[in-house]
Structures are given as structure tokens and as C-alpha cells.
Write an enzyme that holds these catalytic residues in place. Structure first.
Site, PDB file in Angstrom:
ATOM      1  N   ASP A  43      -7.995 -10.205  49.583  1.00 56.71           N
ATOM      2  CA  ASP A  43      -6.503 -10.290  49.059  1.00 56.71           C
ATOM      3  C   ASP A  43      -5.738 -10.006  50.261  1.00 56.71           C
ATOM      4  O   ASP A  43      -6.139  -9.977  51.462  1.00 56.71           O
ATOM      5  CB  ASP A  43      -6.347  -9.422  48.015  1.00 56.71           C
ATOM      6  CG  ASP A  43      -4.988  -9.734  47.076  1.00 56.71           C
ATOM      7  OD1 ASP A  43      -4.412 -10.715  47.329  1.00 56.71           O
ATOM      8  OD2 ASP A  43      -4.741  -8.721  46.119  1.00 56.71           O
ATOM      9  N   HIS A  89       4.273  -6.936  42.327  1.00 59.59           N
ATOM     10  CA  HIS A  89       3.386  -6.148  42.195  1.00 59.59           C
ATOM     11  C   HIS A  89       3.477  -4.787  41.639  1.00 59.59           C
ATOM     12  O   HIS A  89       4.591  -4.342  41.748  1.00 59.59           O
ATOM     13  CB  HIS A  89       2.584  -5.838  43.715  1.00 59.59           C
ATOM     14  CG  HIS A  89       2.107  -7.115  44.590  1.00 59.59           C
ATOM     15  ND1 HIS A  89       2.942  -7.714  45.386  1.00 59.59           N
ATOM     16  CD2 HIS A  89       1.203  -7.694  44.371  1.00 59.59           C
ATOM     17  CE1 HIS A  89       2.274  -8.967  45.984  1.00 59.59           C
ATOM     18  NE2 HIS A  89       1.053  -8.992  45.057  1.00 59.59           N
ATOM     19  N   HIS A 111       0.371 -13.325  41.417  1.00 58.68           N
ATOM     20  CA  HIS A 111      -0.010 -11.950  41.581  1.00 58.68           C
ATOM     21  C   HIS A 111       0.768 -11.260  40.630  1.00 58.68           C
ATOM     22  O   HIS A 111       1.715 -11.780  40.234  1.00 58.68           O
ATOM     23  CB  HIS A 111       0.438 -11.778  43.050  1.00 58.68           C
ATOM     24  CG  HIS A 111      -0.462 -12.379  44.172  1.00 58.68           C
ATOM     25  ND1 HIS A 111      -0.973 -11.793  45.072  1.00 58.68           N
ATOM     26  CD2 HIS A 111      -1.024 -13.568  44.124  1.00 58.68           C
ATOM     27  CE1 HIS A 111      -1.722 -12.453  45.926  1.00 58.68           C
ATOM     28  NE2 HIS A 111      -1.807 -13.737  45.427  1.00 58.68           N
ATOM     29  N   GLY A 112       0.573  -9.923  40.766  1.00 57.57           N
ATOM     30  CA  GLY A 112       1.360  -8.891  39.867  1.00 57.57           C
ATOM     31  C   GLY A 112       1.032  -9.272  38.454  1.00 57.57           C
ATOM     32  O   GLY A 112       1.979  -9.257  37.699  1.00 57.57           O
ATOM     33  N   ASN A 120      -4.114 -12.759  39.832  1.00 57.17           N
ATOM     34  CA  ASN A 120      -4.677 -11.399  40.051  1.00 57.17           C
ATOM     35  C   ASN A 120      -4.382 -10.239  39.387  1.00 57.17           C
ATOM     36  O   ASN A 120      -3.208 -10.030  39.046  1.00 57.17           O
ATOM     37  CB  ASN A 120      -4.072 -11.250  41.699  1.00 57.17           C
ATOM     38  CG  ASN A 120      -4.618 -12.086  42.471  1.00 57.17           C
ATOM     39  OD1 ASN A 120      -5.337 -13.198  42.453  1.00 57.17           O
ATOM     40  ND2 ASN A 120      -4.163 -11.853  43.824  1.00 57.17           N
TER      41      ASN A 120
HETATM   42 ZN   LIG Z   1      -0.389  -9.846  45.394  1.00 57.33          ZN
END
Ligand SMILES: [Zn+2]
Length: 284
Positions: free
Chosen positions: A84, A180, A208-209, A230
Site C-alpha cells: 500500500d 482513511h 481507499h478508506g 481497501n
Molecule cells: Zn489508502
């Protein structure tokens, strides 16, 4: 079965769904993901956050890559290995040398031209050894700072098109109302923007998050170009709860060797959660 992240993400793209990349800081988390994936017959990605090596020291780069490949070899379902957020050419080259076939070059805190230059350099070198590269534009910030509501951080479709064309990245992390960590209030993904980014680019998109975005929003996003998702904060929280439960249940136990039962106990607590997430969200 160990599988290239590029192949797993391509399959997700063809199936109009997303593969979940789980942040795993150690063997217990990675083993739980691999065996949960096998139980529900769904591909998964085991993902290292580099600070778990460089700051928390829960593992090493070579150790981690070898660990995931060994675990993947114990099951039939495809298991990928990904590193990542990384921020420099040098550290990414070190990660690739350690055995990672998929990395993220996050230049999103820079202006667009600098991000393009940094990411392009990584892509050129990584592709020489067949390594898959995820980039990011717009900026996925911190939920604690309510960055998910700051539309100036969101990915712009025309910039995404230029970024992909000039860098040659294999996948693209986007900022569309995600952030995040733990959200203060329920986030609302900007689906219209996602549709525009998806139309302007042809690479798989990455969200993401993922901890705390309602499932109905995720399902819509997965049908509109998000092919990798993710998950970190929520999974780490489950890990913490399982360790705390083990400690509470064994508080009166006088035998220090009892700790050897911790990994099995934690895995038995994590696997149902992981299986549920994959069964609900992934449709390969
Ligand atoms: Zn991230």
C-alpha cells in the site's frame, strides 16, 4: 494459489465487482484472510502498509512477501500480494526487490505535474519486471479531519484521464468522498464523479478508506468502475477486539504458555467477519 494482483483485478473488472485488499500487519491477519477467502471461494489481496515494517516492526518486507506466498500456496483460491501507500521511487524499488509484484506510488500530496513525473518514473521501472502499479490523484485524506467532505481534494475526471495516459499506471485510486480511518459521519460517495472518472479512463479504479462506507454505496461504486477496495481500519479494530477478548477470557489463567493459543483464537474470531465481508461485497 498465489496470483498476480493484475490478474485478480482484471477478473474483478470483467465481473463488474471489486476484490477486497485487506491491510494485514502480521501472520495472524494474513492467515485469517487467506483461509476466509478459501472458505467463501473468493479471490483476495493481502496488503502491507509499509509503516508496519518501517515504524511498528511487526514484520519485514522479504518476510512478508514470503509469508503471503507460502500461505497462498496452501489454498486453491487466488491470493494477491500488494504494498500500500509508498511515496518514493527508492522505497518502492526496495519493496519490489523484496518480492512484491504489486505496489502503490502515492504522489497525491504533490501538484499534478510532480505526481505524474514521480509516478511515471516508478511505472517505467516497475513494468520492466512485470510489477503492477497503482497511482492516486485527487487526494484521499484522513476521515478524522473530515477530508471526505473537502471537494477540492476530489479526483477531477480530466486530470485522471491525463494522469493515466501520461504515467501508464495499471490502476488508479480515486478521491470521491472517501477518506482513511474512522468517519465522523456517514460518508456519501460522489457517484456522478465516479461515473465521469470511469468514462474518462480505462484502468481499474481503487477505493481507499473502505471502513464505514455503507454497503449499498459500495455496491453501486463496484458497478461503476471500482475493482479494488481497501479495508484496514475496521479489520484492525476486529483484531484488537479479538485480542482483548482472549486476554479477558484468560485473565485468571496462571499459565503463561497459554498465549500460544492466541493466534488460533483470533483467527476463529476474524474469519467469520472476513467471510461475511467477501460474501456480501464481492461477486466474482
Ligand atoms: Zn489508502
Amino acid at each position: 494459489m498465489y496470483e498476480k494482483v493484475g490478474n485478480i483485478v482484471k477478473t474483478a473488472q470483467q465481473s463488474n465487482t471489486a476484490v477486497i485488499a485487506f491491510i494485514c500487519m502480521d501472520h495472524i491477519m494474513a492467515r485469517s484472510v487467506v483461509y476466509a477467502a478459501e472458505a467463501v471461494n473468493t479471490p483476495a489481496i493481502v496488503m502491507l502498509y509499509p509503516e508496519h515494517v518501517t515504524v511498528q516492526h511487526t514484520t519485514g518486507f522479504e518476510t512478508y512477501a514470503a509469508m503471503v506466498k507460502e500461505l497462498a500456496g496452501q489454498v486453491k483460491v487466488p491470493i494477491g500480494l500488494h504494498c500500500d501507500h509508498d511515496y518514493s521511487y527508492e522505497s518502492i524499488m526496495r519493496t519490489i526487490r523484496a518480492g512484491f509484484g504489486s505496489v502503490m506510488m502515492d504522489g497525491s500530496m504533490n501538484d499534478l505535474d510532480t505526481n505524474i513525473a514521480l509516478t511515471k518514473k516508478v511505472v517505467l521501472a516497475a513494468h520492466e519486471s512485470g510489477v503492477f502499479v497503482e497511482g492516486e490523484i485527487g487526494h484521499v485524506g484522513a476521515a478524522a479531519d473530515s477530508d471526505n467532505d473537502k471537494t477540492d481534494l476530489y479526483t477531477k475526471p480530466d486530470a485522471a484521464e491525463r494522469f493515466c495516459r501520461e504515467t501508464g499506471v495499471d490502476s488508479l485510486a480515486v478521491s470521491i468522498g472517501n477518506a482513511h480511518g474512522e468517519y465522523k459521519e456517514t460518508p456519501h460517495l460522489d457517484i456522478k464523479r465516479l461515473e465521469e472518472i470511469h468514462a474518462a479512463t480505462d484502468v481499474p479504479l481503487v477505493l481507499h478508506g473502505g471502513s464505514g462506507i455503507p454497503d449499498d454505496q459500495l455496491q453501486v461504486a463496484f458497478s461503476k468502475g471500482i475493482n479494488k477496495f481497501n479495508l484496514g481500519t475496521e479489520f484492525l479494530g476486529r483484531y484488537y477486539q479479538a485480542v482483548a477478548a482472549f486476554a479477558a477470557e484468560n485473565a485468571e489463567n496462571p499459565d503463561p504458555v497459554k498465549v500460544i493459543d492466541l493466534p488460533g483464537y483470533v483467527q476463529s474470531r476474524l474469519q467469520p467477519y472476513l467471510e461475511e465481508r467477501m460474501k456480501t461485497l464481492c461477486h466474482f
